[in-house]
Design a protein around this motif. Sequence first.
Motif, PDB file in Angstrom:
ATOM      1  N   TYR A   1       0.825  -1.191   0.000  1.00 15.85           N
ATOM      2  CA  TYR A   1       0.000   0.000   0.000  1.00 15.85           C
ATOM      3  C   TYR A   1       0.874   1.262   0.000  1.00 15.85           C
ATOM      4  CZ  TYR A   1      -3.795   3.209   0.822  1.00 15.85           C
ATOM      5  OH  TYR A   1      -4.687   4.244   0.684  1.00 15.85           O
ATOM      6  N   CYS A   2       1.961   1.251   0.759  1.00 12.52           N
ATOM      7  CA  CYS A   2       2.872   2.404   0.784  1.00 12.52           C
ATOM      8  C   CYS A   2       3.512   2.624  -0.583  1.00 12.52           C
ATOM      9  CB  CYS A   2       3.965   2.202   1.829  1.00 12.52           C
ATOM     10  SG  CYS A   2       3.381   2.275   3.524  1.00 12.52           S
ATOM     11  N   LEU A   3       3.898   1.540  -1.249  1.00  9.27           N
ATOM     12  CA  LEU A   3       4.540   1.650  -2.560  1.00  9.27           C
ATOM     13  C   LEU A   3       3.546   2.022  -3.662  1.00  9.27           C
ATOM     14  CD1 LEU A   3       6.812  -1.495  -2.357  1.00  9.27           C
ATOM     15  CD2 LEU A   3       7.611   0.865  -2.581  1.00  9.27           C
ATOM     16  N   MET A   4       2.308   1.547  -3.540  1.00  7.76           N
ATOM     17  CA  MET A   4       1.300   1.753  -4.585  1.00  7.76           C
ATOM     18  C   MET A   4      -0.048   2.126  -3.968  1.00  7.76           C
ATOM     19  SD  MET A   4       2.263  -1.474  -7.037  1.00  7.76           S
ATOM     20  CE  MET A   4       2.894  -2.517  -5.716  1.00  7.76           C
ATOM     21  N   PRO A   5      -0.178   3.340  -3.436  1.00  7.86           N
ATOM     22  CA  PRO A   5      -1.476   3.745  -2.866  1.00  7.86           C
ATOM     23  C   PRO A   5      -2.537   3.826  -3.957  1.00  7.86           C
ATOM     24  CG  PRO A   5       0.054   5.589  -2.899  1.00  7.86           C
ATOM     25  CD  PRO A   5       0.827   4.392  -3.323  1.00  7.86           C
ATOM     26  N   ALA A   6      -3.787   3.868  -3.556  1.00  7.57           N
ATOM     27  CA  ALA A   6      -4.908   3.840  -4.503  1.00  7.57           C
ATOM     28  C   ALA A   6      -4.825   4.967  -5.532  1.00  7.57           C
ATOM     29  CB  ALA A   6      -6.225   3.901  -3.726  1.00  7.57           C
ATOM     30  N   LYS A   7      -4.497   6.180  -5.108  1.00  3.92           N
ATOM     31  CA  LYS A   7      -4.408   7.302  -6.047  1.00  3.92           C
ATOM     32  C   LYS A   7      -3.277   7.105  -7.050  1.00  3.92           C
ATOM     33  CE  LYS A   7      -6.674  10.861  -3.403  1.00  3.92           C
ATOM     34  NZ  LYS A   7      -6.672  12.240  -2.966  1.00  3.92           N
ATOM     35  N   TYR A   8      -2.206   6.482  -6.633  1.00  2.00           N
ATOM     36  CA  TYR A   8      -1.085   6.185  -7.527  1.00  2.00           C
ATOM     37  C   TYR A   8      -1.509   5.171  -8.583  1.00  2.00           C
ATOM     38  CZ  TYR A   8       3.605   4.670  -8.896  1.00  2.00           C
ATOM     39  OH  TYR A   8       4.736   4.360  -9.603  1.00  2.00           O
ATOM     40  N   ILE A   9      -2.212   4.122  -8.157  1.00  2.00           N
ATOM     41  CA  ILE A   9      -2.714   3.126  -9.105  1.00  2.00           C
ATOM     42  C   ILE A   9      -3.662   3.788 -10.098  1.00  2.00           C
ATOM     43  CG2 ILE A   9      -4.163   1.057  -9.348  1.00  2.00           C
ATOM     44  CD1 ILE A   9      -2.968   0.084  -6.688  1.00  2.00           C
ATOM     45  N   GLN A  10      -4.539   4.654  -9.609  1.00  2.00           N
ATOM     46  CA  GLN A  10      -5.477   5.361 -10.475  1.00  2.00           C
ATOM     47  C   GLN A  10      -4.733   6.208 -11.502  1.00  2.00           C
ATOM     48  OE1 GLN A  10      -8.775   4.991 -10.536  1.00  2.00           O
ATOM     49  NE2 GLN A  10      -9.028   6.470 -12.189  1.00  2.00           N
TER      50      GLN A  10
ATOM     51  N   PHE B   1      -4.813  -4.763 -21.783  1.00  2.00           N
ATOM     52  CA  PHE B   1      -4.718  -3.595 -20.916  1.00  2.00           C
ATOM     53  C   PHE B   1      -4.151  -3.979 -19.555  1.00  2.00           C
ATOM     54  CE2 PHE B   1      -6.330  -0.681 -17.725  1.00  2.00           C
ATOM     55  CZ  PHE B   1      -5.901   0.528 -18.244  1.00  2.00           C
ATOM     56  N   PHE B   2      -4.609  -5.115 -19.024  1.00  2.00           N
ATOM     57  CA  PHE B   2      -4.140  -5.573 -17.715  1.00  2.00           C
ATOM     58  C   PHE B   2      -2.623  -5.734 -17.709  1.00  2.00           C
ATOM     59  CE2 PHE B   2      -3.049  -9.027 -14.765  1.00  2.00           C
ATOM     60  CZ  PHE B   2      -3.504  -8.480 -13.582  1.00  2.00           C
ATOM     61  N   HIS B   3      -2.068  -6.394 -18.737  1.00  2.00           N
ATOM     62  CA  HIS B   3      -0.621  -6.607 -18.781  1.00  2.00           C
ATOM     63  C   HIS B   3       0.140  -5.298 -18.975  1.00  2.00           C
ATOM     64  CE1 HIS B   3      -1.731 -10.873 -19.349  1.00  2.00           C
ATOM     65  NE2 HIS B   3      -0.690 -11.017 -18.552  1.00  2.00           N
ATOM     66  N   SER B   4      -0.432  -4.378 -19.744  1.00  2.00           N
ATOM     67  CA  SER B   4       0.209  -3.070 -19.903  1.00  2.00           C
ATOM     68  C   SER B   4       0.234  -2.324 -18.577  1.00  2.00           C
ATOM     69  CB  SER B   4      -0.539  -2.244 -20.951  1.00  2.00           C
ATOM     70  OG  SER B   4      -0.471  -2.848 -22.207  1.00  2.00           O
ATOM     71  N   LEU B   5      -0.883  -2.356 -17.850  1.00  2.00           N
ATOM     72  CA  LEU B   5      -0.951  -1.704 -16.544  1.00  2.00           C
ATOM     73  C   LEU B   5       0.058  -2.311 -15.579  1.00  2.00           C
ATOM     74  CD1 LEU B   5      -2.334   0.263 -14.549  1.00  2.00           C
ATOM     75  CD2 LEU B   5      -4.024  -1.540 -14.120  1.00  2.00           C
ATOM     76  N   VAL B   6       0.140  -3.631 -15.541  1.00  2.00           N
ATOM     77  CA  VAL B   6       1.100  -4.316 -14.667  1.00  2.00           C
ATOM     78  C   VAL B   6       2.525  -3.914 -15.027  1.00  2.00           C
ATOM     79  CG1 VAL B   6       2.078  -6.577 -14.059  1.00  2.00           C
ATOM     80  CG2 VAL B   6      -0.406  -6.262 -14.098  1.00  2.00           C
ATOM     81  N   ASP B   7       2.851  -3.911 -16.326  1.00  2.00           N
ATOM     82  CA  ASP B   7       4.203  -3.521 -16.756  1.00  2.00           C
ATOM     83  C   ASP B   7       4.538  -2.099 -16.341  1.00  2.00           C
ATOM     84  OD1 ASP B   7       4.659  -5.999 -17.856  1.00  2.00           O
ATOM     85  OD2 ASP B   7       4.321  -5.351 -19.935  1.00  2.00           O
ATOM     86  N   HIS B   8       3.571  -1.185 -16.487  1.00  2.00           N
ATOM     87  CA  HIS B   8       3.833   0.204 -16.109  1.00  2.00           C
ATOM     88  C   HIS B   8       4.030   0.347 -14.597  1.00  2.00           C
ATOM     89  CE1 HIS B   8       1.788   1.646 -20.061  1.00  2.00           C
ATOM     90  NE2 HIS B   8       2.994   1.187 -20.251  1.00  2.00           N
TER      91      HIS B   8
ATOM     92  N   LEU C   1      -2.849  -5.189  -6.982  1.00  2.00           N
ATOM     93  CA  LEU C   1      -4.023  -4.917  -7.815  1.00  2.00           C
ATOM     94  C   LEU C   1      -5.223  -5.754  -7.377  1.00  2.00           C
ATOM     95  CD1 LEU C   1      -2.391  -4.535 -11.336  1.00  2.00           C
ATOM     96  CD2 LEU C   1      -3.221  -2.730  -9.812  1.00  2.00           C
ATOM     97  N   HIS C   2      -4.964  -6.992  -6.955  1.00  2.00           N
ATOM     98  CA  HIS C   2      -6.056  -7.809  -6.420  1.00  2.00           C
ATOM     99  C   HIS C   2      -6.603  -7.192  -5.135  1.00  2.00           C
ATOM    100  CE1 HIS C   2      -4.571 -11.526  -8.778  1.00  2.00           C
ATOM    101  NE2 HIS C   2      -5.495 -10.884  -9.443  1.00  2.00           N
ATOM    102  N   GLU C   3      -5.720  -6.687  -4.293  1.00  2.00           N
ATOM    103  CA  GLU C   3      -6.168  -6.004  -3.080  1.00  2.00           C
ATOM    104  C   GLU C   3      -6.985  -4.761  -3.435  1.00  2.00           C
ATOM    105  OE1 GLU C   3      -2.109  -7.316  -0.734  1.00  2.00           O
ATOM    106  OE2 GLU C   3      -2.392  -5.215  -1.301  1.00  2.00           O
ATOM    107  N   HIS C   4      -6.498  -4.021  -4.426  1.00  2.00           N
ATOM    108  CA  HIS C   4      -7.179  -2.798  -4.844  1.00  2.00           C
ATOM    109  C   HIS C   4      -8.565  -3.112  -5.414  1.00  2.00           C
ATOM    110  CE1 HIS C   4      -7.414   1.376  -5.973  1.00  2.00           C
ATOM    111  NE2 HIS C   4      -7.700   1.050  -7.219  1.00  2.00           N
ATOM    112  N   ALA C   5      -8.662  -4.173  -6.201  1.00  2.00           N
ATOM    113  CA  ALA C   5      -9.945  -4.569  -6.794  1.00  2.00           C
ATOM    114  C   ALA C   5     -10.935  -5.020  -5.728  1.00  2.00           C
ATOM    115  CB  ALA C   5      -9.737  -5.680  -7.817  1.00  2.00           C
ATOM    116  N   PHE C   6     -10.427  -5.456  -4.599  1.00  2.00           N
ATOM    117  CA  PHE C   6     -11.289  -5.930  -3.516  1.00  2.00           C
ATOM    118  C   PHE C   6     -12.195  -4.814  -3.004  1.00  2.00           C
ATOM    119  CE2 PHE C   6     -12.435  -9.013  -0.439  1.00  2.00           C
ATOM    120  CZ  PHE C   6     -12.688  -8.329   0.736  1.00  2.00           C
TER     121      PHE C   6
END
Length: 145
Positions: free
Chosen positions: A54-63, A84-91, A107-112
């Motif tokens: 969460y510290c490395l990738m907070p929700a706003k950062y993922i957005q 799109f999913f693989h592009s997002l993961v790579d980025h 991302l699974h946590e975020h989708a939860f």
Amino acid sequence: NDKRPTGALHYRRCLAVVAYYVGVCGGRVQPEIVDGVYCFSDEDWMIMSIAARYCLMPAKYIQKVYILTQMYREEGGADKDRSFFHSLVDHLIYQANVPEWVVISRLHEHAFYSEEFADVIPKRSIEELVAEYRQNELYDDALVA
């Protein structure tokens, strides 16, 4: 010749910082001290791993990366042939400098808790998330090299 995935050391260092400040100083978990070494339970490590991701990738950062990936693809970026999913993961891997499984777990946590991402990122049950953590997060290595 290390066979660890790219960014694993960076992630382990972040995890060590979270373990110390959240786990030890923050009192969120109660580690045992054996011969001067802090020993955490698997459940403690899961809590600290979630906090580190969460510290490395907070929700706003993922957005933000999500929107930038959409824009890049719409403009005919090089990853147009990939999902799109693989592009997002790579980025996110590139931006956060962590292994792929760390990004996918986050991302699974975020989708939860984000219905907006449910179409792009597969939603998992709590039991599936815990199984994923146990499979990927092996804590038998030293945390910091």
